[in-house]
Motif scaffolding. Structure first.
Motif, PDB file in Angstrom:
ATOM      1  N   UNK A  41       0.816  -1.215   0.000  1.00  0.00           N
ATOM      2  CA  UNK A  41       0.000   0.000   0.000  1.00  0.00           C
ATOM      3  C   UNK A  41       0.845   1.258   0.000  1.00  0.00           C
ATOM      4  N   UNK A  42       1.907   1.267   0.793  1.00  0.00           N
ATOM      5  CA  UNK A  42       2.783   2.433   0.805  1.00  0.00           C
ATOM      6  C   UNK A  42       3.526   2.588  -0.513  1.00  0.00           C
ATOM      7  N   UNK A  43       3.924   1.461  -1.113  1.00  0.00           N
ATOM      8  CA  UNK A  43       4.640   1.536  -2.392  1.00  0.00           C
ATOM      9  C   UNK A  43       3.748   2.097  -3.495  1.00  0.00           C
ATOM     10  N   UNK A  46       2.126   6.176  -1.475  1.00  0.00           N
ATOM     11  CA  UNK A  46       3.134   7.183  -1.128  1.00  0.00           C
ATOM     12  C   UNK A  46       4.520   6.651  -1.447  1.00  0.00           C
ATOM     13  N   UNK A  47       4.860   6.514  -2.711  1.00  0.00           N
ATOM     14  CA  UNK A  47       6.165   5.941  -3.062  1.00  0.00           C
ATOM     15  C   UNK A  47       7.310   6.916  -2.795  1.00  0.00           C
ATOM     16  N   UNK A  48       8.250   6.466  -2.028  1.00  0.00           N
ATOM     17  CA  UNK A  48       9.483   7.209  -1.790  1.00  0.00           C
ATOM     18  C   UNK A  48      10.640   6.232  -1.899  1.00  0.00           C
ATOM     19  N   UNK A  49      11.830   6.747  -1.887  1.00  0.00           N
ATOM     20  CA  UNK A  49      13.008   5.883  -1.933  1.00  0.00           C
ATOM     21  C   UNK A  49      13.098   5.031  -0.676  1.00  0.00           C
ATOM     22  N   UNK A  94       2.939  13.665   4.732  1.00  0.00           N
ATOM     23  CA  UNK A  94       3.328  14.332   3.496  1.00  0.00           C
ATOM     24  C   UNK A  94       4.656  13.801   2.939  1.00  0.00           C
ATOM     25  N   UNK A  95       4.788  12.493   2.866  1.00  0.00           N
ATOM     26  CA  UNK A  95       6.043  11.896   2.429  1.00  0.00           C
ATOM     27  C   UNK A  95       6.340  12.205   0.971  1.00  0.00           C
ATOM     28  N   UNK A  96       5.352  12.071   0.120  1.00  0.00           N
ATOM     29  CA  UNK A  96       5.605  12.262  -1.303  1.00  0.00           C
ATOM     30  C   UNK A  96       4.686  13.306  -1.918  1.00  0.00           C
ATOM     31  N   UNK A  97       4.199  14.212  -1.107  1.00  0.00           N
ATOM     32  CA  UNK A  97       3.266  15.218  -1.607  1.00  0.00           C
ATOM     33  C   UNK A  97       4.048  16.458  -2.011  1.00  0.00           C
TER      34      UNK A  97
END
Length: 110
Positions: A41-43, A46-49, A94-97
């Motif tokens: 779900x996170x991938x 909200x995808x981040x490195x 707001x990790x990938x926003x």
């Protein structure tokens, strides 16, 4: 085998079942499935490195768990597996926003 301290099954799930019984194995399998679902779900959402790193690290530990015992005292793979799972359940704000830039037009009359 006269001494069981040096013996293991080379399979995490068999080892957990022998050590903790069916209830412990069911709890461990539920934890692994829940962490995979949370990481997936996170991938997607909200995808981040960091999310990709911890999700792939957790999946690698799950794949290795069929051929080796991952849960052992004082083993770095055990700590890394649970640290990855903690990150997969954690939702950073707001990790990938990205906020859109607001462009203002000049009303100088030109």
């Amino acid at each position: 085998v006269s001494d069981g301290r040096l013996f293991h099954f080379h399979n995490t799930y068999l080892q957990v079942a022998v050590d903790t019984g069916y209830v412990g194995m069911a709890a461990f399998v539920a934890f692994v499935v829940a962490a995979i679902v949370a990481g997936f779900g996170q991938a997607i959402w909200t995808p981040t490195t960091a999310t990709s790193f911890f999700f792939l690290n957790f999946l690698l530990a799950v794949v290795l768990s069929f051929t080796d015992v991952i849960l052992a005292p004082m083993q770095p793979r055990t700590l890394l597996m649970f640290a990855s799972a903690i990150y997969l359940f954690w939702r950073p704000p707001n990790a990938a926003v990205r906020r859109p830039r607001i462009y203002r037009k000049s009303w100088s009359g030109a």
